[in-house]
Design a protein around this motif. Structure first.
Motif, mmCIF file in Angstrom:
data_model
loop_
_atom_site.group_PDB
_atom_site.id
_atom_site.type_symbol
_atom_site.label_atom_id
_atom_site.label_comp_id
_atom_site.label_asym_id
_atom_site.label_seq_id
_atom_site.Cartn_x
_atom_site.Cartn_y
_atom_site.Cartn_z
ATOM 1 N N ALA A 38 0.839 -1.192 0.000
ATOM 2 C CA ALA A 38 0.000 0.000 0.000
ATOM 3 C C ALA A 38 0.877 1.246 0.000
ATOM 4 O O ALA A 38 1.043 1.895 1.020
ATOM 5 C CB ALA A 38 -0.916 -0.002 1.225
ATOM 6 N N PRO A 39 1.510 1.575 -1.156
ATOM 7 C CA PRO A 39 2.333 2.777 -1.203
ATOM 8 C C PRO A 39 1.510 4.012 -0.877
ATOM 9 O O PRO A 39 0.380 4.159 -1.334
ATOM 10 C CB PRO A 39 2.852 2.816 -2.648
ATOM 11 N N ALA A 40 2.098 4.896 -0.068
ATOM 12 C CA ALA A 40 1.316 6.006 0.474
ATOM 13 C C ALA A 40 0.961 7.048 -0.574
ATOM 14 O O ALA A 40 0.001 7.783 -0.418
ATOM 15 C CB ALA A 40 2.092 6.656 1.612
ATOM 16 N N ASP A 41 1.745 7.137 -1.662
ATOM 17 C CA ASP A 41 1.586 8.256 -2.580
ATOM 18 C C ASP A 41 0.840 7.904 -3.862
ATOM 19 O O ASP A 41 0.906 8.639 -4.830
ATOM 20 C CB ASP A 41 2.970 8.823 -2.933
ATOM 21 N N GLY A 42 0.173 6.798 -3.925
ATOM 22 C CA GLY A 42 -0.569 6.486 -5.136
ATOM 23 C C GLY A 42 -0.410 5.051 -5.553
ATOM 24 O O GLY A 42 0.096 4.212 -4.824
ATOM 25 N N LEU A 44 1.190 3.969 -8.340
ATOM 26 C CA LEU A 44 2.308 3.764 -9.244
ATOM 27 C C LEU A 44 3.613 4.012 -8.495
ATOM 28 O O LEU A 44 3.779 5.047 -7.859
ATOM 29 C CB LEU A 44 2.192 4.702 -10.450
ATOM 30 N N ILE A 45 4.521 3.050 -8.562
ATOM 31 C CA ILE A 45 5.818 3.157 -7.889
ATOM 32 C C ILE A 45 6.875 3.495 -8.931
ATOM 33 O O ILE A 45 6.992 2.812 -9.956
ATOM 34 C CB ILE A 45 6.171 1.842 -7.177
ATOM 35 N N ALA A 282 1.090 -0.302 -10.862
ATOM 36 C CA ALA A 282 2.177 -0.427 -11.830
ATOM 37 C C ALA A 282 3.468 0.047 -11.190
ATOM 38 O O ALA A 282 3.467 0.809 -10.220
ATOM 39 C CB ALA A 282 1.879 0.385 -13.098
ATOM 40 N N VAL A 283 4.569 -0.399 -11.752
ATOM 41 C CA VAL A 283 5.891 0.039 -11.309
ATOM 42 C C VAL A 283 6.682 0.440 -12.544
ATOM 43 O O VAL A 283 6.652 -0.247 -13.569
ATOM 44 C CB VAL A 283 6.611 -1.075 -10.508
ATOM 45 N N VAL A 284 7.355 1.574 -12.487
ATOM 46 C CA VAL A 284 8.181 2.075 -13.590
ATOM 47 C C VAL A 284 9.605 2.195 -13.092
ATOM 48 O O VAL A 284 9.863 2.830 -12.054
ATOM 49 C CB VAL A 284 7.678 3.440 -14.099
ATOM 50 N N SER A 285 10.553 1.603 -13.806
ATOM 51 C CA SER A 285 11.964 1.641 -13.433
ATOM 52 C C SER A 285 12.758 2.356 -14.517
ATOM 53 O O SER A 285 12.660 2.002 -15.698
ATOM 54 C CB SER A 285 12.494 0.212 -13.247
ATOM 55 N N LEU A 286 13.522 3.361 -14.110
ATOM 56 C CA LEU A 286 14.357 4.141 -15.025
ATOM 57 C C LEU A 286 15.815 3.939 -14.652
ATOM 58 O O LEU A 286 16.196 4.099 -13.486
ATOM 59 C CB LEU A 286 14.002 5.630 -14.938
ATOM 60 N N GLY A 344 1.029 16.226 -13.390
ATOM 61 C CA GLY A 344 1.965 15.375 -12.687
ATOM 62 C C GLY A 344 1.276 14.597 -11.588
ATOM 63 O O GLY A 344 0.860 15.145 -10.585
ATOM 64 N N ALA A 345 1.152 13.283 -11.781
ATOM 65 C CA ALA A 345 0.451 12.454 -10.806
ATOM 66 C C ALA A 345 1.382 12.101 -9.659
ATOM 67 O O ALA A 345 2.577 11.938 -9.846
ATOM 68 C CB ALA A 345 -0.038 11.177 -11.489
ATOM 69 N N PRO A 346 0.835 11.965 -8.441
ATOM 70 C CA PRO A 346 1.674 11.560 -7.326
ATOM 71 C C PRO A 346 2.107 10.113 -7.487
ATOM 72 O O PRO A 346 1.315 9.251 -7.849
ATOM 73 C CB PRO A 346 0.754 11.722 -6.117
ATOM 74 N N VAL A 347 3.365 9.853 -7.231
ATOM 75 C CA VAL A 347 3.872 8.490 -7.289
ATOM 76 C C VAL A 347 4.716 8.251 -6.059
ATOM 77 O O VAL A 347 5.161 9.175 -5.389
ATOM 78 C CB VAL A 347 4.740 8.238 -8.559
#
Length: 358
Positions: A38-42, A44-45, A282-286, A344-347
Motif C-alpha cells: 500500500a504505497p502512500a503516494d498512489g 504507481l511506484i 504499476a511500477v516504472v523503473s528508469l 503530474g500524478a503523485p507516485v
C-alpha cells in the motif's frame, strides 16, 4: 540444519547498487504499510537508478496482474492452499475464469508491442521502434511473497502472489522521449481491432511452439503440471505456458479464424487490457548514466502520468464495459492528455523492493 527465519532479517533494507535513496525514504518503504503493498503516494511506484550504461537508457514498466490474481490469492488464503476442491462450485468457477484470462494474456501482451499502436499500424510502429529504440520487449513474471508491494491480497496463512506483465525498452541517450512515447502508445493505445491478422500469426506461432515443446520437453511440461497441483504460483505458471495453455491454443486460433467468433474474442481482449491498465497498480523503473538520468526523468514523465491517470480515473475499464473499441481508444487518449497527466500524478518513488531478470 541451519535455517534463516524472517525474524533473523534486519528491518532496514538497502537500496540496489547505484540507487541513491535517502534514509527517510528507505525507512518509509520498509514500513509495514509499504510491505503490505500500500504505497502512500498512489498506485504507481517509480524506481530510479544511476548506473554505468555506456550512454544507453533503460525504461521498464511492470503492470500488476492483481486484477486477475487477486481473487485467486484471496481464495487460496481463505482455504489455506490451492487448487480448490471441485465440489466448491464458486471456487471452481473463479479458477476457470482466471484460466481463460491467463490463456489470453501472452497473446495480448505480445500483440500490444507488435500489432501497431496509437497512430501507427503494424508496419509503421515497427519502423518507429527500429528507428528510435534498441528494442522493446516483454515478459510475464509471477512469484510468491510473504509481504510485498504489488502483492495480490490474500487472507489466512497465504502471503500473496506478485504478478507483473513487463514491457522493457532501451534507447540511446537523446532518444528517450521517442522511446517513452512509443511505450505509452503500446501500453495504452494498442491497435487490437485492426490486428486480427497479426493476432492470428502470433497465436499460430505460439501453438507451434507449444506443440514443439510437447515433443522435445515433455518432462518440463510434466513437472509444470505437477506443480500446478501443489501451489497457486505453479497453477498460474502452468496456465501461462504449460499443457493447459497448449490445449487452449487450437481453439484460440479457431476463434480468430471464425468470423462469427472473432468479435467476441476481440471484446475479451479489450476487456482484459482495460482491467490490467485501468484497474491495477504499476511500477516504472528508469536506469541511465548519471549524466542522462535527469533527461530520462523528464522524458518519462508523460508516460508515468498517463499510466497513473488511466489507473486512477478508471476510464479504460469503463470504456471496455461499454463494449466500444472507439470509446476505449478515446479513453486511452484522454489518459495521455488528462489533467492528472498534465499536472503530474503523485507516485511513490524509492528503491527497488524486488528484482528479477525475467
Amino acid at each position: 540444519m541451519p535455517r534463516l527465519r524472517l525474524a533473523d532479517l534486519e528491518e532496514a533494507c538497502a537500496p540496489p547498487v547505484g540507487c541513491d535513496v535517502s534514509h527517510e525514504r528507505k525507512a518509509a518503504l520498509c514500513a509495514p504499510a509499504a510491505r503490505a503493498g500500500a504505497p502512500a503516494d498512489g498506485r504507481l511506484i517509480l524506481l530510479s537508478r544511476a548506473l554505468p550504461s555506456a550512454g544507453i537508457v533503460h525504461v521498464d514498466v511492470g503492470v500488476s496482474l492483481e486484477p486477475i490474481l487477486g481473487p485467486l490469492a484471496a481464495l487460496a488464503g481463505a482455504r489455506g492452499g490451492w487448487p480448490p476442491d471441485d465440489a466448491d462450485g464458486a471456487a471452481s468457477a473463479a479458477a476457470r475464469n482466471a484460466a481463460a484470462d491467463l490463456h489470453l494474456l501472452p497473446l495480448l501482451w505480445r500483440a500490444m508491442r507488435e500489432a501497431g499502436a496509437g497512430a501507427h499500424d503494424e508496419v509503421g510502429f515497427s519502423r518507429q521502434l527500429r528507428l528510435h529504440t534498441g528494442g522493446v520487449g516483454g515478459a510475464l513474471l509471477t512469484t510468491p511473497v510473504a509481504r510485498g508491494a504489488l502483492a495480490a491480497p490474500a487472507g489466512g496463512g497465504f502471503g500473496g502472489l506478485v504478478g507483473l506483465a513487463l514491457v522493457r525498452g532501451k534507447a540511446l541517450a537523446g532518444s528517450e522521449g521517442a522511446l517513452c512515447a512509443l511505450m505509452a502508445d503500446a501500453l495504452l493505445r494498442p491497435n487490437l481491432p485492426g490486428a486480427r491478422a497479426k493476432l492470428r500469426q502470433i497465436a499460430r506461432e505460439q501453438r507451434a511452439a507449444a506443440e514443439s515443446a510437447a515433443r522435445s520437453s515433455g518432462n518440463a511440461l510434466a513437472a509444470s503440471r505437477i506443480g500446478a497441483a501443489l501451489s497457486l504460483e505453479g497453477w498460474v505458471s502452468e496456465q501461462l505456458g504449460g499443457l493447459s495453455r497448449a490445449r487452449a491454443l487450437p481453439d484460440l486460433v479457431a476463434q480468430i479464424d471464425d468470423d462469427a467468433r472473432w468479435p467476441q474474442l476481440l471484446s475479451r481482449l479489450r476487456a482484459l487490457h482495460a482491467r490490467l491498465l485501468g484497474g491495477g497498480e504499476a511500477v516504472v523503473s528508469l536506469s541511465a548514466d548519471e549524466a542522462h538520468l535527469a533527461a530520462l526523468h523528464a522524458s518519462a514523465r508523460p508516460l508515468i502520468d498517463a499510466l497513473a491517470a488511466a489507473a486512477d480515473d478508471g476510464a479504460l475499464a469503463a470504456a471496455a464495459a461499454d463494449g466500444g473499441a472507439a470509446s476505449a481508444s478515446a479513453a486511452a487518449s484522454a489518459a495521455l492528455d488528462s489533467p492528472l497527466a498534465r499536472r503530474g500524478a503523485p507516485v511513490s518513488e524509492g528503491c527497488l523492493l524486488y528484482t528479477s531478470d525475467a
